[in-house]
Design a protein around this motif. Structure first.
Motif, short mmCIF file in Angstrom:
data_model
loop_
_atom_site.label_atom_id
_atom_site.label_comp_id
_atom_site.label_asym_id
_atom_site.label_seq_id
_atom_site.Cartn_x
_atom_site.Cartn_y
_atom_site.Cartn_z
N UNK A 171 0.81 -1.17 0.01
CA UNK A 171 -0.06 0.10 0.09
C UNK A 171 0.83 1.35 -0.01
N UNK A 172 0.30 2.42 -0.31
CA UNK A 172 1.03 3.57 -0.33
C UNK A 172 -0.03 4.97 -0.18
N UNK A 173 0.66 6.07 0.20
CA UNK A 173 -0.20 7.18 0.20
C UNK A 173 0.49 8.33 -0.33
N UNK A 174 0.04 9.46 -0.79
CA UNK A 174 0.42 10.43 -1.25
C UNK A 174 0.10 11.72 -0.47
N UNK A 175 1.14 12.52 0.12
CA UNK A 175 0.73 13.53 1.11
C UNK A 175 1.60 14.85 0.58
N UNK A 176 0.65 15.63 0.30
CA UNK A 176 1.07 17.12 -0.22
C UNK A 176 1.88 17.74 1.12
N UNK B 159 -2.00 0.67 -5.74
CA UNK B 159 -0.69 1.42 -6.53
C UNK B 159 -1.18 2.71 -7.14
N UNK B 160 -2.35 3.01 -7.62
CA UNK B 160 -2.82 3.94 -8.32
C UNK B 160 -3.30 5.28 -7.26
N UNK B 161 -3.18 4.90 -6.00
CA UNK B 161 -3.93 5.95 -4.95
C UNK B 161 -5.22 6.43 -5.32
N UNK B 162 -5.96 5.68 -5.96
CA UNK B 162 -7.38 6.09 -6.12
C UNK B 162 -8.36 5.11 -5.44
#
Length: 405
Positions: A108-113, A130-133
């Motif tokens: 799993x992953x997360x995108x954090x501004x 993987x798509x973070x969607x």
């Protein structure tokens, strides 16, 4: 750590913005990877070897590997040099596959501004795929972050080109992406057509009260209007969206435009498979022709995507998706209002032209850029907003049973 953070806060305070030698040093980010929960089922615990990878721009670090645990504890801290406050921190949790050297599995992953991070608080983040969607099968990662930056240097960096990620792969042609970009541009064309038809209706007096009011405002603007008066109109637009649209800030975006680009049947190889019919000679000829069209189709896809993304970035800017950019724009509009009110237009144009012509002479390594487009590039698209959205934590099954009892 508190002493280091205090020293960093002083080092990147507003008073330190005048140090010309450190204009590229925007700020400092500290990340502590605490622990994770429920990364997999208990049956898989014996085969797990988990580690975390953190990427900020072109900086990449990883934790040590924790074996045989679905709730690993790392308690590892990392420091990053911030060169752009609009960068996005990508945090991924991997598992080393047993018996396969060098093979890893994304859990799993997360995108954090960076501008959305909560400093000084350990926050649980639900892992995505993987798509973070979409949500991953399981897993929650606990991170503690601390970000300090100089706001003046951050603003100056905002109007410069974004740093390219050297780890990004070359973009390929995808039929699904092309169709999605065509749909976005089509919607944009309809919006532009609606605005033009509305203006045309004012000239044809389809609605007499509305046309009369527009005619009077046009005459007043031509007689009494000055160039500096147009900049406060931009401020009014920003404030209007802030007041009347702030309640819809957390509105869920339409899921129609967030389909994963990595879904089956969308890439180039599958399109080739659809065309490979008939004899072997026909297959080779079709493949050659398709390869010749590939570069053209990729160019069309990228151009359409750029136009559609530019419209979404502009709309999300006015909708206060990134408050830092909005306050920066308001400050620039205020400064432009005062400048155009005090200084004659010919001198402003003269200064702008001298700056443009002498940039390369003053700095031989200067890369030509457009400040407005660089500013808009920091505003997110709808797809990026969906990727950045944080998923809510679901109560543990044991807690549900306790409540029922």
């Amino acid at each position: 750590e508190e002493t280091d953070l205090g020293r960093m806060a002083e080092e990147y305070s507003l008073l330190q913005a005048c140090k010309l030698k450190r204009l590229k040093d925007i700020g400092h980010l500290q990340v502590r990877v605490d622990h994770a929960e429920d990364l997999a089922s208990v049956e898989r615990a014996a085969s797990l070897k988990t580690f975390v990878v953190i990427e900020v721009g072109n900086q990449r670090v990883r934790t040590s590997t924790i074996p045989k645990s679905v709730c690993p504890v790392w308690n590892k801290s990392f420091s990053f040099k911030v060169t752009d406050v609009h960068e996005v921190m990508e945090v991924s949790v991997f598992n080393e596959l047993k018996g396969k050297t060098g093979r890893i599995e994304l859990l799993g992953k997360v995108l954090l501004p960076l501008l959305r991070l909560e400093s000084g608080v350990c926050v649980p983040y639900v892992l995505k795929d993987q798509t973070c969607l979409h949500k991953a099968s399981s897993g929650v990662l606990h991170l503690e972050t601390s970000l300090v930056y100089n706001p003046v240097r951050a603003c100056l960096r905002t109007i410069k080109p974004m740093e390219k990620n050297v780890m990004d792969r070359d973009e390929k042609f995808k039929r699904k992406v092309l169709m999605k970009n065509i749909h976005k541009v089509n919607k944009l064309a309809h919006s532009v057509s609606f605005v033009l038809s509305y203006i045309r209706s004012l000239w044809t007096w389809e609605n007499k009260p509305r046309s009369a009011a527009a005619f009077v405002l046009f005459i007043i603007a031509c007689i009494f209007g000055e160039i500096w008066m147009f900049f406060p109109l931009g401020i009014i637009v920003f404030l209007w969206f802030y007041v009347f649209h702030s309640s819809h800030h957390h509105r869920k975006l339409s899921t129609e435009s967030y389909d994963s680009d990595s879904s089956g049947g969308s890439d180039l190889s599958e399109m080739e498979q659809e065309m490979e019919e008939g004899t072997k000679e026909e297959k080779k000829s079709l493949r050659k022709k398709f390869r010749q069209l590939q570069s053209v189709l990729l160019l069309v896809q990228n151009v359409l995507g750029y136009v559609a993304d530019l419209e979404e970035r502009t709309r999300n800017l006015f909708h206060w998706k990134v408050p830092f950019l909005c306050w920066m724009a308001i400050s620039v509009l205020l400064g432009a209002t005062v400048l155009f009110y005090v200084v004659p237009l010919r001198y402003i144009i003269l200064a702008w032209g001298i700056n443009k012509f002498t940039k390369k002479l003053r700095n031989p390594n200067f890369i030509p850029n457009n400040e407005l487009l660089d500013f808009l590039s920091r505003s997110p698209t709808n797809n990026q907003l969906h990727q950045w959205a944080l998923l809510s934590l679901r109560p543990h099954p044991q807690h549900k049973k306790q409540k029922k009892i």
